[in-house]
Design a protein around this motif. Structure first.
Motif, PDB file in Angstrom:
ATOM      1  N   LEU A 199       0.812  -1.222   0.000  1.00  0.00           N
ATOM      2  CA  LEU A 199       0.000   0.000   0.000  1.00  0.00           C
ATOM      3  C   LEU A 199       0.842   1.267   0.000  1.00  0.00           C
ATOM      4  O   LEU A 199       0.323   2.362   0.200  1.00  0.00           O
ATOM      5  N   GLY A 200       2.145   1.110  -0.215  1.00  0.00           N
ATOM      6  CA  GLY A 200       2.997   2.278  -0.406  1.00  0.00           C
ATOM      7  C   GLY A 200       3.961   2.566   0.727  1.00  0.00           C
ATOM      8  O   GLY A 200       3.811   2.089   1.849  1.00  0.00           O
ATOM      9  N   THR A 201       4.986   3.352   0.381  1.00  0.00           N
ATOM     10  CA  THR A 201       5.968   3.852   1.342  1.00  0.00           C
ATOM     11  C   THR A 201       5.931   5.369   1.285  1.00  0.00           C
ATOM     12  O   THR A 201       5.983   5.963   0.194  1.00  0.00           O
ATOM     13  N   TYR A 202       5.861   6.014   2.452  1.00  0.00           N
ATOM     14  CA  TYR A 202       5.632   7.453   2.512  1.00  0.00           C
ATOM     15  C   TYR A 202       6.651   8.133   3.421  1.00  0.00           C
ATOM     16  O   TYR A 202       7.205   7.525   4.336  1.00  0.00           O
ATOM     17  N   VAL A 217      -3.054  10.979   1.093  1.00  0.00           N
ATOM     18  CA  VAL A 217      -3.448   9.934   0.154  1.00  0.00           C
ATOM     19  C   VAL A 217      -4.529   9.089   0.814  1.00  0.00           C
ATOM     20  O   VAL A 217      -4.580   8.976   2.042  1.00  0.00           O
ATOM     21  N   LYS A 218      -5.361   8.502  -0.003  1.00  0.00           N
ATOM     22  CA  LYS A 218      -6.365   7.572   0.498  1.00  0.00           C
ATOM     23  C   LYS A 218      -5.786   6.169   0.461  1.00  0.00           C
ATOM     24  O   LYS A 218      -5.393   5.683  -0.603  1.00  0.00           O
ATOM     25  N   ILE A 219      -5.713   5.530   1.620  1.00  0.00           N
ATOM     26  CA  ILE A 219      -5.253   4.142   1.703  1.00  0.00           C
ATOM     27  C   ILE A 219      -6.486   3.254   1.605  1.00  0.00           C
ATOM     28  O   ILE A 219      -7.307   3.201   2.522  1.00  0.00           O
ATOM     29  N   VAL A 220      -6.611   2.604   0.458  1.00  0.00           N
ATOM     30  CA  VAL A 220      -7.817   1.835   0.160  1.00  0.00           C
ATOM     31  C   VAL A 220      -7.624   0.382   0.585  1.00  0.00           C
ATOM     32  O   VAL A 220      -6.564  -0.220   0.365  1.00  0.00           O
ATOM     33  N   PRO A 276      -7.567  -3.481   0.519  1.00  0.00           N
ATOM     34  CA  PRO A 276      -7.414  -4.454  -0.572  1.00  0.00           C
ATOM     35  C   PRO A 276      -8.682  -5.272  -0.810  1.00  0.00           C
ATOM     36  O   PRO A 276      -8.854  -5.857  -1.879  1.00  0.00           O
ATOM     37  N   GLN A 277      -9.585  -5.279   0.193  1.00  0.00           N
ATOM     38  CA  GLN A 277     -10.798  -6.095   0.085  1.00  0.00           C
ATOM     39  C   GLN A 277     -12.008  -5.328  -0.453  1.00  0.00           C
ATOM     40  O   GLN A 277     -12.939  -5.923  -0.982  1.00  0.00           O
ATOM     41  N   SER A 278     -11.984  -3.997  -0.305  1.00  0.00           N
ATOM     42  CA  SER A 278     -13.119  -3.202  -0.757  1.00  0.00           C
ATOM     43  C   SER A 278     -12.681  -1.781  -1.068  1.00  0.00           C
ATOM     44  O   SER A 278     -12.104  -1.102  -0.220  1.00  0.00           O
ATOM     45  N   THR A 279     -12.961  -1.338  -2.280  1.00  0.00           N
ATOM     46  CA  THR A 279     -12.552   0.012  -2.690  1.00  0.00           C
ATOM     47  C   THR A 279     -13.350   1.097  -1.969  1.00  0.00           C
ATOM     48  O   THR A 279     -12.977   2.271  -2.010  1.00  0.00           O
ATOM     49  N   GLU A 280     -14.451   0.715  -1.310  1.00  0.00           N
ATOM     50  CA  GLU A 280     -15.253   1.691  -0.584  1.00  0.00           C
ATOM     51  C   GLU A 280     -14.717   1.944   0.826  1.00  0.00           C
ATOM     52  O   GLU A 280     -15.144   2.883   1.493  1.00  0.00           O
ATOM     53  N   ASP A 281     -13.804   1.095   1.266  1.00  0.00           N
ATOM     54  CA  ASP A 281     -13.223   1.245   2.602  1.00  0.00           C
ATOM     55  C   ASP A 281     -11.826   1.850   2.489  1.00  0.00           C
ATOM     56  O   ASP A 281     -10.962   1.308   1.794  1.00  0.00           O
ATOM     57  N   TRP A 282     -11.623   2.966   3.173  1.00  0.00           N
ATOM     58  CA  TRP A 282     -10.325   3.620   3.102  1.00  0.00           C
ATOM     59  C   TRP A 282     -10.131   4.515   4.330  1.00  0.00           C
ATOM     60  O   TRP A 282     -11.075   4.819   5.053  1.00  0.00           O
ATOM     61  N   HIS A 329     -14.244   8.989   7.782  1.00  0.00           N
ATOM     62  CA  HIS A 329     -13.200   7.976   7.681  1.00  0.00           C
ATOM     63  C   HIS A 329     -12.068   8.300   8.653  1.00  0.00           C
ATOM     64  O   HIS A 329     -11.881   9.453   9.058  1.00  0.00           O
ATOM     65  N   ALA A 330     -11.317   7.286   9.007  1.00  0.00           N
ATOM     66  CA  ALA A 330     -10.199   7.478   9.936  1.00  0.00           C
ATOM     67  C   ALA A 330      -9.127   8.362   9.310  1.00  0.00           C
ATOM     68  O   ALA A 330      -8.923   8.371   8.087  1.00  0.00           O
TER      69      ALA A 330
END
Length: 438
Positions: free
Chosen positions: A267-270, A303-306, A308-314, A348-349
């Protein structure tokens, strides 16, 4: 009135420190926008080195009088070992003073032995000054309590004082312990943090937190490669670096930073800046270098961290520039929380990366709905006796703090160390943060 020529060396050193400090303030206020980045970088480092050395000169004079002059008045001065001792103390002080200049001349892919020796002496110098002062204070307190006032002791005047001997012995022991502690790989600390509003599909998401690596005079490619290997073994979903990655320019340290290219979190490195990135006056080049390794700088953005199981959850992962950018008037940079959280929904968190705990405190005052803030900067004090100062100067010191009903702040003690290759009363750490949904 005493003239400057008649003043003691300590007074002259204090005046010199004051003059350099004034020049630093003037440079920040009036010259920061008029000088190009390269000139600003050299001027800041030179002023810092001169200011530190002027202050250290006061302490060095005290050290010399305590552990050299004291013995010269005793019978030990006539021994064969006294001259080598004087030379050793002089070299020790010279190396300690030279440490601040290594940033100007001795930064490469791997640390130079001279830099390691100089910064080790600086750490020992700090410890020695502390014990000389503390033991001296205890000695004076004992005399007052014993009713002796300032009168001289009744012991043999030719016998070397025990105070400097004890101070030196304690310094040697703690220096060795500190070096051994810092030479160990960072500890892996796993922390579970409940995150309000985090979706259940993102429960147990793993974030690895790195902070304060300080690539520079005493940390190089080998240390960084070790850190990257440990991070890869943890298999994080996200890796974040919360500032103070470097103490020098990107061009010089490009070979040293190459191991970061092996980080490949799904999910990326920031990355967010720390105060030391701004001391390099080379932030733009560092951003470009990190991007080439697929590390995304969060420059007052998110950035939105989405899931992997649902694109609606981030959840929203945001990062702010370090507050030192405002102090240095670094063009185009400075903490801007409103911009950093732009587009982050309150439904969202929100997880914020902010290098300094002070910035974390300010962020929560402005936006108490932030769920988790990840910081560094304090190093846990790094070495005794600096721990107490770091504790008092920061609203959050080390570890996990709960603020209010649903907000947490985690402060890393640092993944490496700054300059002095020692750890006393603190431990370098790679933090494995497990996010838990409510």
């Amino acid at each position: 009135m005493i003239s400057f020529k008649q003043a003691s060396l300590e007074a002259k050193a204090a005046v010199a420190a004051g003059v350099v400090f004034l020049s630093m303030m003037l440079s920040r206020s009036y010259l920061s926008e008029k000088l190009d980045l390269r000139m600003r970088r050299w001027l800041l480092r030179l002023q810092t080195a001169l200011f530190a050395n002027a202050l250290m000169l006061i302490g060095s004079l005290h050290v010399w009088r305590s552990i050299v002059t004291t013995f010269s008045r005793a019978s030990v001065a006539s021994s064969f070992c006294f001259m080598p001792w004087k030379i050793a103390v002089f070299m020790f002080l010279a190396l300690a003073h030279s440490s601040f200049f290594t940033l100007l001349f001795l930064v490469a892919e791997e640390p130079y032995f001279f830099s390691l020796a100089a910064y080790t002496c600086l750490g020992a110098y700090i410890i020695l000054i502390f014990f000389l002062f503390t033991l001296g204070s205890v000695e004076q307190a004992y005399k007052l309590l014993a009713g002796k006032g300032t009168k001289a002791g009744t012991g043999n005047k030719n016998r070397p004082a025990m105070k400097p001997v004890l101070a030196v012995l304690l310094t040697v022991v703690l220096t060795v312990v500190g070096l051994l502690n810092a030479s160990q790989p960072p500890a892996v600390n796993s922390v579970e943090v409940p995150v309000h509003k985090l979706s259940s599909t993102m429960n147990n998401l793993k974030v690895v937190l790195l902070s304060d690596i300080h690539l520079g005079p005493t940390v190089g490619k080998t240390k960084l490669a070790m850190i990257v290997k440990m991070v890869k073994a943890l298999k994080p979903d996200i890796t974040v670096i919360v500032g103070d990655l470097t103490d020098s320019e990107a061009e010089i340290l490009r070979p040293a930073v190459e191991p970061l290219g092996e980080l490949a979190s799904p999910l990326g490195t920031y990355f967010v800046t720390g105060n030391h990135e701004y001391y390099t006056s080379d932030v733009s080049n560092w951003f470009e270098l990190l991007k080439s390794f697929n590390i995304r700088p969060l420059h007052n953005e998110n950035v939105k961290i989405v899931s992997p199981q649902s694109t609606e959850d981030w959840f929203c992962l945001a990062g702010v520039d370090d507050i030192e950018a405002d102090v240095l008037r670094y063009s185009g940079h400075g903490m801007d929380l409103k911009r950093a959280l732009g587009g982050c929904s309150s439904e969202h968190a929100i997880v914020l990366l902010a290098h300094q705990p002070v910035a974390a405190k300010w962020a929560l005052q402005e936006r108490p709905d932030i769920n988790l803030i990840l910081s560094g900067h304090t190093h846990g004090g790094q070495i005794f006796p600096l721990n107490a100062g770091a504790y008092l100067l920061n609203p959050f010191f080390v570890g996990l703090y709960k603020v209010g009903q649903s907000t947490f702040v985690y402060v890393s003690p640092g993944t490496m160390y700054f300059g002095i290759p020692m750890r006393l009363g603190s431990r370098a750490e790679i933090t494995e943060i497990i996010l838990r949904s409510p």
